[in-house]
Design a protein around this motif. Structure first.
Motif, PDB file in Angstrom:
ATOM      1  N   ASP A  43       9.332  17.968   7.469  1.00 45.17           N
ATOM      2  CA  ASP A  43      10.147  16.781   7.727  1.00 45.17           C
ATOM      3  C   ASP A  43      11.004  16.487   6.503  1.00 45.17           C
ATOM      4  O   ASP A  43      11.284  17.389   5.703  1.00 45.17           O
ATOM      5  N   GLU A  44      11.414  15.240   6.320  1.00 42.99           N
ATOM      6  CA  GLU A  44      12.332  14.908   5.239  1.00 42.99           C
ATOM      7  C   GLU A  44      11.658  14.843   3.868  1.00 42.99           C
ATOM      8  O   GLU A  44      12.342  14.773   2.836  1.00 42.99           O
ATOM      9  N   ALA A  45      10.325  14.875   3.810  1.00 43.51           N
ATOM     10  CA  ALA A  45       9.614  14.790   2.533  1.00 43.51           C
ATOM     11  C   ALA A  45       9.803  16.067   1.713  1.00 43.51           C
ATOM     12  O   ALA A  45      10.006  17.151   2.274  1.00 43.51           O
ATOM     13  N   ASN A  46       9.686  15.945   0.399  1.00 39.47           N
ATOM     14  CA  ASN A  46       9.824  17.135  -0.442  1.00 39.47           C
ATOM     15  C   ASN A  46       8.677  18.118  -0.245  1.00 39.47           C
ATOM     16  O   ASN A  46       8.840  19.317  -0.438  1.00 39.47           O
ATOM     17  N   HIS A  47       7.507  17.625   0.148  1.00 39.79           N
ATOM     18  CA  HIS A  47       6.432  18.508   0.612  1.00 39.79           C
ATOM     19  C   HIS A  47       5.355  17.674   1.304  1.00 39.79           C
ATOM     20  O   HIS A  47       5.199  16.492   1.027  1.00 39.79           O
ATOM     21  N   ARG A  48       4.657  18.316   2.223  1.00 40.15           N
ATOM     22  CA  ARG A  48       3.537  17.682   2.923  1.00 40.15           C
ATOM     23  C   ARG A  48       2.230  18.422   2.662  1.00 40.15           C
ATOM     24  O   ARG A  48       1.149  17.835   2.733  1.00 40.15           O
ATOM     25  N   VAL A  49       2.307  19.714   2.392  1.00 45.22           N
ATOM     26  CA  VAL A  49       1.148  20.515   2.018  1.00 45.22           C
ATOM     27  C   VAL A  49       1.524  21.337   0.790  1.00 45.22           C
ATOM     28  O   VAL A  49       2.590  21.959   0.755  1.00 45.22           O
ATOM     29  N   ALA A  50       0.666  21.318  -0.226  1.00 50.28           N
ATOM     30  CA  ALA A  50       0.849  22.164  -1.397  1.00 50.28           C
ATOM     31  C   ALA A  50      -0.296  23.163  -1.460  1.00 50.28           C
ATOM     32  O   ALA A  50      -1.455  22.812  -1.197  1.00 50.28           O
ATOM     33  N   LEU A  51       0.038  24.395  -1.777  1.00 52.88           N
ATOM     34  CA  LEU A  51      -0.940  25.470  -1.896  1.00 52.88           C
ATOM     35  C   LEU A  51      -0.882  25.994  -3.321  1.00 52.88           C
ATOM     36  O   LEU A  51       0.162  26.478  -3.765  1.00 52.88           O
ATOM     37  N   VAL A  52      -1.987  25.900  -4.043  1.00 54.54           N
ATOM     38  CA  VAL A  52      -2.016  26.294  -5.449  1.00 54.54           C
ATOM     39  C   VAL A  52      -2.899  27.525  -5.613  1.00 54.54           C
ATOM     40  O   VAL A  52      -4.073  27.515  -5.223  1.00 54.54           O
ATOM     41  N   ALA A  53      -2.316  28.588  -6.172  1.00 55.54           N
ATOM     42  CA  ALA A  53      -3.048  29.836  -6.407  1.00 55.54           C
ATOM     43  C   ALA A  53      -3.297  29.968  -7.909  1.00 55.54           C
ATOM     44  O   ALA A  53      -2.432  30.412  -8.655  1.00 55.54           O
TER      45      ALA A  53
ATOM     46  N   GLY B  23     -16.987  16.973   1.310  1.00 60.15           N
ATOM     47  CA  GLY B  23     -15.573  16.994   0.933  1.00 60.15           C
ATOM     48  C   GLY B  23     -14.657  17.038   2.139  1.00 60.15           C
ATOM     49  O   GLY B  23     -15.002  16.589   3.231  1.00 60.15           O
ATOM     50  N   HIS B  24     -13.491  17.606   1.926  1.00 58.26           N
ATOM     51  CA  HIS B  24     -12.428  17.602   2.932  1.00 58.26           C
ATOM     52  C   HIS B  24     -12.830  18.384   4.185  1.00 58.26           C
ATOM     53  O   HIS B  24     -13.315  19.512   4.097  1.00 58.26           O
ATOM     54  N   HIS B  25     -12.609  17.792   5.354  1.00 58.94           N
ATOM     55  CA  HIS B  25     -12.913  18.457   6.624  1.00 58.94           C
ATOM     56  C   HIS B  25     -11.649  18.979   7.300  1.00 58.94           C
ATOM     57  O   HIS B  25     -11.606  20.115   7.764  1.00 58.94           O
ATOM     58  N   HIS B  26     -10.602  18.147   7.382  1.00 60.06           N
ATOM     59  CA  HIS B  26      -9.371  18.596   8.022  1.00 60.06           C
ATOM     60  C   HIS B  26      -8.183  17.744   7.626  1.00 60.06           C
ATOM     61  O   HIS B  26      -8.333  16.627   7.141  1.00 60.06           O
ATOM     62  N   THR B  27      -7.004  18.306   7.854  1.00 64.66           N
ATOM     63  CA  THR B  27      -5.736  17.600   7.710  1.00 64.66           C
ATOM     64  C   THR B  27      -5.118  17.502   9.097  1.00 64.66           C
ATOM     65  O   THR B  27      -5.180  18.461   9.870  1.00 64.66           O
ATOM     66  N   ALA B  28      -4.530  16.363   9.440  1.00 63.77           N
ATOM     67  CA  ALA B  28      -4.031  16.146  10.802  1.00 63.77           C
ATOM     68  C   ALA B  28      -2.510  16.062  10.845  1.00 63.77           C
ATOM     69  O   ALA B  28      -1.877  15.494   9.957  1.00 63.77           O
ATOM     70  N   PHE B  29      -1.951  16.627  11.931  1.00 66.13           N
ATOM     71  CA  PHE B  29      -0.527  16.540  12.234  1.00 66.13           C
ATOM     72  C   PHE B  29      -0.387  15.986  13.645  1.00 66.13           C
ATOM     73  O   PHE B  29      -1.185  16.321  14.525  1.00 66.13           O
TER      74      PHE B  29
ATOM     75  N   ALA C 229       0.829  -1.209   0.000  1.00 63.14           N
ATOM     76  CA  ALA C 229       0.000   0.000   0.000  1.00 63.14           C
ATOM     77  C   ALA C 229       0.861   1.257   0.000  1.00 63.14           C
ATOM     78  O   ALA C 229       1.878   1.326   0.694  1.00 63.14           O
ATOM     79  N   PRO C 230       0.468   2.281  -0.769  1.00 65.04           N
ATOM     80  CA  PRO C 230       1.200   3.546  -0.726  1.00 65.04           C
ATOM     81  C   PRO C 230       0.920   4.282   0.577  1.00 65.04           C
ATOM     82  O   PRO C 230      -0.136   4.106   1.191  1.00 65.04           O
ATOM     83  N   LYS C 231       1.878   5.104   0.994  1.00 62.28           N
ATOM     84  CA  LYS C 231       1.721   5.896   2.210  1.00 62.28           C
ATOM     85  C   LYS C 231       1.155   7.274   1.866  1.00 62.28           C
ATOM     86  O   LYS C 231       1.478   7.849   0.825  1.00 62.28           O
ATOM     87  N   LEU C 232       0.325   7.812   2.749  1.00 61.60           N
ATOM     88  CA  LEU C 232      -0.177   9.171   2.577  1.00 61.60           C
ATOM     89  C   LEU C 232       1.000  10.142   2.581  1.00 61.60           C
ATOM     90  O   LEU C 232       1.828  10.118   3.494  1.00 61.60           O
ATOM     91  N   HIS C 233       1.102  10.983   1.566  1.00 56.41           N
ATOM     92  CA  HIS C 233       2.270  11.851   1.422  1.00 56.41           C
ATOM     93  C   HIS C 233       1.965  13.326   1.656  1.00 56.41           C
ATOM     94  O   HIS C 233       2.679  14.002   2.386  1.00 56.41           O
ATOM     95  N   HIS C 234       0.911  13.856   1.028  1.00 48.25           N
ATOM     96  CA  HIS C 234       0.653  15.288   1.180  1.00 48.25           C
ATOM     97  C   HIS C 234      -0.810  15.608   0.892  1.00 48.25           C
ATOM     98  O   HIS C 234      -1.542  14.788   0.343  1.00 48.25           O
ATOM     99  N   ALA C 235      -1.198  16.821   1.268  1.00 48.05           N
ATOM    100  CA  ALA C 235      -2.508  17.365   0.939  1.00 48.05           C
ATOM    101  C   ALA C 235      -2.298  18.637   0.127  1.00 48.05           C
ATOM    102  O   ALA C 235      -1.346  19.380   0.365  1.00 48.05           O
ATOM    103  N   THR C 236      -3.179  18.869  -0.842  1.00 51.19           N
ATOM    104  CA  THR C 236      -3.076  20.049  -1.696  1.00 51.19           C
ATOM    105  C   THR C 236      -4.351  20.874  -1.589  1.00 51.19           C
ATOM    106  O   THR C 236      -5.454  20.326  -1.628  1.00 51.19           O
ATOM    107  N   PHE C 237      -4.178  22.185  -1.466  1.00 50.46           N
ATOM    108  CA  PHE C 237      -5.307  23.092  -1.347  1.00 50.46           C
ATOM    109  C   PHE C 237      -5.260  24.143  -2.451  1.00 50.46           C
ATOM    110  O   PHE C 237      -4.191  24.663  -2.772  1.00 50.46           O
ATOM    111  N   LEU C 238      -6.412  24.464  -3.008  1.00 55.01           N
ATOM    112  CA  LEU C 238      -6.542  25.627  -3.872  1.00 55.01           C
ATOM    113  C   LEU C 238      -6.769  26.828  -2.958  1.00 55.01           C
ATOM    114  O   LEU C 238      -7.586  26.756  -2.030  1.00 55.01           O
TER     115      LEU C 238
END
Length: 206
Positions: free
Chosen positions: A57-67, A82-88, A16-25
């Motif tokens: 952390d060591e990942a290239n990104h965990r949250v992406a913000l697209v404008a 839809g999306h309610h929250h992202t957890a840390f 199974a792939p691991k959850l890597h990041h969330a992206t927001f407009l």
């Protein structure tokens, strides 16, 4: 005689792939970048007028913000599907509690706080009203918390848990109670806020 299936049904990947990041407009790129650094320690790996890619952390990104110029403001966001929250997650109770106190000193407070049984969780709203959960595992061990979530009657009967007042949790910790004792009391409803939220919906003031 029926022929065997050439490709038998495989309901999930063998690895199974691991959850890597969330992206927001976003319509508030710079404000969002600053907020996620302040609250979650995320800093840009790449940052331009078109967007930002953030990590803590060591990942290239965990949250992406697209404008993007075509983005429109959400309508009735708190009650839209839809999306309610992202957890840390923090590794220790004290780290989690210290971050709550640090943010409160800067005027950033959770809109709700819940002991879910498996975690103690503080929920914040970012500058555009997206939920951000800051949590600590009540068992300190993912295998243990996963087993409890899977098999406990308590979670089956109340998967949301109980609201708590984080200032009461701070006071309890300062009085010398352990994390385990505080979690037990919070989950039993002993730290209920004076005015608990009516539900778990996101706030409407965005």
């Amino acid at each position: 005689m029926s022929q065997p299936e050439k490709f038998p049904h495989r309901p999930r990947p063998v690895v199974a792939p691991k959850l890597h990041h969330a992206t927001f407009l976003t319509l508030k790129l710079h404000e969002m970048v600053a907020w996620y650094e302040q609250v979650c320690g995320l800093t840009p790996v790449f940052y331009s007028e078109a967007g930002a890619w953030l990590t803590n952390d060591e990942a290239n990104h965990r949250v992406a913000l697209v404008a993007h110029p075509a983005i429109k403001k959400a309508v009735d966001k708190p009650i839209s599907h839809g999306h309610h929250h992202t957890a840390f997650e923090y590794g220790t109770f004290q780290q989690w509690l210290d971050n709550y106190s640090r943010l409160k000193e800067q005027g950033i407070e959770p809109f709700m706080s819940l002991d879910h049984g498996l975690t103690m969780s503080l929920y914040y709203a970012d500058p555009e009203g997206n939920g951000v959960e800051i949590q600590v595992d009540n068992f300190g061990d993912w295998d243990a918390s996963k087993e409890w979530t899977w098999g406990s009657r308590e979670f089956a009967e109340n998967p949301i848990g109980n609201f708590f007042d984080p200032d009461k949790v701070v006071a309890a910790a300062e009085s010398g109670l352990t994390f385990a004792e505080i979690h037990e009391k919070a989950y039993a409803g002993e730290y209920i806020p004076e005015n608990p939220p009516a539900d778990i919906l996101l706030p409407e003031a965005y």
